[in-house]
Design a protein around this motif. Structure first.
Motif, PDB file in Angstrom:
ATOM      1  N   SER A   1      12.586 -11.468   9.860  1.00 38.81           N
ATOM      2  CA  SER A   1      11.502 -10.466   9.797  1.00 38.81           C
ATOM      3  C   SER A   1      12.004  -9.094   9.384  1.00 38.81           C
ATOM      4  O   SER A   1      11.490  -8.076   9.836  1.00 38.81           O
TER       5      SER A   1
ATOM      6  N   SER B   1      15.723 -12.652  16.693  1.00 36.19           N
ATOM      7  CA  SER B   1      15.926 -11.568  17.662  1.00 36.19           C
ATOM      8  C   SER B   1      14.632 -11.303  18.435  1.00 36.19           C
ATOM      9  O   SER B   1      13.577 -11.822  18.096  1.00 36.19           O
TER      10      SER B   1
ATOM     11  N   ALA C   1      14.628 -15.567   4.630  1.00 35.57           N
ATOM     12  CA  ALA C   1      14.781 -14.104   4.587  1.00 35.57           C
ATOM     13  C   ALA C   1      15.651 -13.696   5.768  1.00 35.57           C
ATOM     14  O   ALA C   1      15.362 -12.747   6.488  1.00 35.57           O
TER      15      ALA C   1
ATOM     16  N   LEU D   1      23.312 -10.565  14.441  1.00 39.05           N
ATOM     17  CA  LEU D   1      22.596 -11.843  14.337  1.00 39.05           C
ATOM     18  C   LEU D   1      22.548 -12.362  12.902  1.00 39.05           C
ATOM     19  O   LEU D   1      22.119 -13.489  12.662  1.00 39.05           O
TER      20      LEU D   1
ATOM     21  N   ALA E   1      12.424  -7.816   3.811  1.00 38.33           N
ATOM     22  CA  ALA E   1      12.056  -8.870   2.863  1.00 38.33           C
ATOM     23  C   ALA E   1      11.040  -9.824   3.489  1.00 38.33           C
ATOM     24  O   ALA E   1       9.969 -10.080   2.917  1.00 38.33           O
ATOM     25  N   GLY E   2      11.377 -10.351   4.666  1.00 38.78           N
ATOM     26  CA  GLY E   2      10.509 -11.342   5.303  1.00 38.78           C
ATOM     27  C   GLY E   2       9.160 -10.757   5.685  1.00 38.78           C
ATOM     28  O   GLY E   2       8.110 -11.379   5.462  1.00 38.78           O
TER      29      GLY E   2
ATOM     30  N   HIS F   1      20.573   2.313  -1.626  1.00 36.94           N
ATOM     31  CA  HIS F   1      19.179   2.106  -1.222  1.00 36.94           C
ATOM     32  C   HIS F   1      18.443   1.052  -2.052  1.00 36.94           C
ATOM     33  O   HIS F   1      17.236   0.904  -1.937  1.00 36.94           O
TER      34      HIS F   1
ATOM     35  N   GLY G   1      26.338  -3.571  11.058  1.00 38.49           N
ATOM     36  CA  GLY G   1      25.010  -4.150  10.857  1.00 38.49           C
ATOM     37  C   GLY G   1      24.586  -5.050  12.003  1.00 38.49           C
ATOM     38  O   GLY G   1      25.141  -5.002  13.108  1.00 38.49           O
TER      39      GLY G   1
ATOM     40  N   HIS H   1      12.897 -16.991  18.257  1.00 36.30           N
ATOM     41  CA  HIS H   1      12.858 -18.357  17.747  1.00 36.30           C
ATOM     42  C   HIS H   1      13.884 -18.433  16.621  1.00 36.30           C
ATOM     43  O   HIS H   1      13.827 -17.634  15.682  1.00 36.30           O
TER      44      HIS H   1
END
Ligand code: FAD
Length: 519
Positions: free
Chosen positions: A53, A77, A245, A275, A56-57, A499, A272, A211
């Motif tokens: 999420s 997450s 994604a 996960l 992109a997602g 960016h 970063g 999930h």
């Protein structure tokens, strides 16, 4: 596909959710798709499942839902957009004479698309490798759509304002205009995802937090679903399109060892999302996806080594551009002498972070050290406390320091550095005269271990221009798509164009979501 059986309740679906910190507001659970239980376990069915999420997602899910598709987001997450929440929210845009109707601000001298590409090419070729990318057809398409994408994001309540010009960073850039909101001090990334969450919910997107997508489900060579772990329970979600994604592989030691071995040999710090362990790459590989073999990272800065920052978080600010907080006064490392394990100077220390990080990786002669003196009492106190003869080496003279650190060339490097500073000309590396530190005549002196840091990765699965995941023969794997960091290797040769990861993630998501909904 068996879709008969018992409907799973909303409580069970949301069970076990935990939220933390700034992302608490972004946790949540919307109405689930139709749930069933078959002989093989629970199954659900929807049109599109988006795994991950991030920008992109979420963009893909929103655009698809706006187009009328039933969409489920599966996020490992406890929060939407976890990698982006602390972000300053900068997004690069390409404002050319061809897309003037979507401009965010009026550039002093507008680019043509060819001008844009020439500028982009120059940046991404820092430390260039002999590879077939960037794929400029795709860069042109995605970046050409970037202004339209920003206009689209503005419709969910995020106003953007100019942050950088192309003359400054290589591309025109915008960021959320926090001054125009009721909460000017809020992290722009968090604000974007609050607006995104609201828009996703309003458009009926099902959001499954905590999930973890684990396995792709295939049927006769097509991808028809995904297996998802919800705590200890496994379920399958079947859909006509599965969109990977899941971000990069910065949190995976195995992928880093395979794709960017210098991360370990040079001791890079990863700033970063831990996960992001390349799960989407692993899932795609099992169904025959082709993957890039030459990985690289998106650098952030050069900072003290992990041992120092773990022991005292203030060390994170002993650099010119900390991830958070202000630089510590006296820590202007770009002016100071940077040497390799032998004590040799190897770069103009005032170079941009991307060039420094690339040089440190390619030179591959860690540990690297920055030379400090005791002119700033606060910094000296930090260094005294941390001096361990390894990550901080201390001595009364530069000669003794070279001896103690086992860096024999340090003395000659130091003398040459001072000569160049005095002459105002750095013939060896081209550091500007005004960027040299002037070291004290007497000790103590310190060698402090510095490493490159990175926030994201380049590498992952290969896709075609429609974001379809392809196999080794470049044929699309039906039903499987990839967007964002997991697939953006084609955007760059070596160096990141600042960016553009945020920008391409948003545009890939918006464009793919719109087209999937239209199918
Ligand atoms: C601190 C920081 C600063 C950055 N600064 C910039 C910048 O200035 N400019 C720029 O362009 N880019 C920057 N980036 C990189 C940029 O944020 C991302 O590369 C870009 O937004 C890509 O987004 P994405 O959606 O592909 O990936 P992400 O935003 O990382 O999203 C991937 C999501 O997938 C989830 N996930 C992973 N595995 C699974 C699984 N098995 N099941 C379910 N979910 C899973 C993750 O939890 C994560 O939420 C920065 C990144 C960080 C971390």
């Amino acid at each position: 596909m068996n879709t008969t059986g018992m409907t799973m309740g909303r409580r069970a679906f949301c069970g076990g959710l935990a939220v933390f910190g700034a992302s608490a507001a972004l946790a949540g659970c919307s109405a689930p798709t139709k749930q069933n239980e078959s002989a093989g376990g629970e199954t659900a069915e929807t049109d599109i499942v988006v795994l991950g999420s991030g920008l992109a997602g979420s963009a893909c899910a929103l655009a698809a839902a706006q187009g009328g598709a039933r969409v489920t987001i599966v996020e490992k997450s406890p929060s939407l957009g976890i990698s982006f929440l602390t972000s300053k929210g900068n997004v690069s845009i390409c404002q050319t004479v061809e897309n003037e109707e979507f401009w965010q601000f009026v550039p002093e001298i507008p680019d043509t698309m060819d001008d844009f590409v020439a500028r982009y090419d120059k940046v991404t070729k820092t430390g260039a490798r002999d590879v077939a990318y960037p794929d400029y057809n795709r860069v042109r398409a995605l970046m050409g759509a970037s202004c339209e994408t920003i206009n689209w994001v503005e419709q969910i309540g995020v106003d953007f304002t100019q942050s950088f010009t192309k003359e400054q960073v290589g591309t025109d850039t915008v960021k959320p205009d926090m001054a125009a909101t009721n909460e000017p001090d809020k992290a722009p990334g968090l604000f974007v995802f609050e607006c995104m969450k609201k828009a996703l919910e309003e458009n009926g997107v099902e959001i499954l937090l905590e999930h973890e997508a684990t396995t792709l489900v295939s049927e006769e060579g097509s991808i028809v679903g995904v297996e998802v772990l919800d705590g200890s329970k496994t379920k399958q979600i079947h859909a006509k399109a599965i969109v990977l994604a899941t971000g990069g592989f910065g949190g995976s030691e195995e992928y880093l060892d395979e794709l960017v071995p210098s991360v370990k040999s040079v001791g890079f710090q990863y700033l970063g999302n831990a996960l992001n362990t390349g799960d989407g790459i692993s899932m795609a590989k099992t169904v025959g996806a082709a993957c890039y073999e030459d990985g690289w990272v998106i650098p952030f800065n050069v900072m003290p080594c992990k041992k120092l920052t773990d022991a005292n978080p203030d060390f994170k600010r002993l650099c010119d551009m900390p991830m958070s907080g202000a630089p510590i006064e006296g820590g202007d490392v770009k002016s100071k002498l940077l040497v390799d394990a032998a004590g040799e100077r190897f770069i103009n220390e005032a170079s941009p972070a991307i060039a420094q990080v690339t040089a440190m990786a390619d030179h591959d002669a860690a540990p690297y050290y920055v030379l400090f003196d005791a002119s700033n009492a606060d910094v000296a106190a930090m260094l005294d406390e941390a001096a361990d003869g390894e990550s901080v080496v201390k001595a009364d003279t530069v000669e003794a320091l070279a001896e103690a650190a086992g860096t024999p060339a340090l003395v000659a490097s130091y003398e040459a550095y001072r000569d160049a500073a005095a002459a105002g000309a750095d013939e060896a590396f081209g550091k500007p005269a005004e960027a040299f530190a002037s070291y004290q005549e007497s000790g103590p002196y310190y060698l402090v271990s510095y490493v490159p840091s990175y926030v994201a990765t380049m590498g992952g699965v290969k896709t075609d221009a429609d974001c379809r995941v392809v196999d080794e023969s470049e044929a699309p794997i039906e039903g499987l798509y990839a967007i964002g960091e997991i697939a953006h290797r084609f955007m760059y040769n070596r160096s990141f164009v600042r960016h553009c990861s945020n920008s391409s993630a948003l545009s890939m998501g918006r464009i793919l979501g719109t087209s999937l909904a239209a199918e």
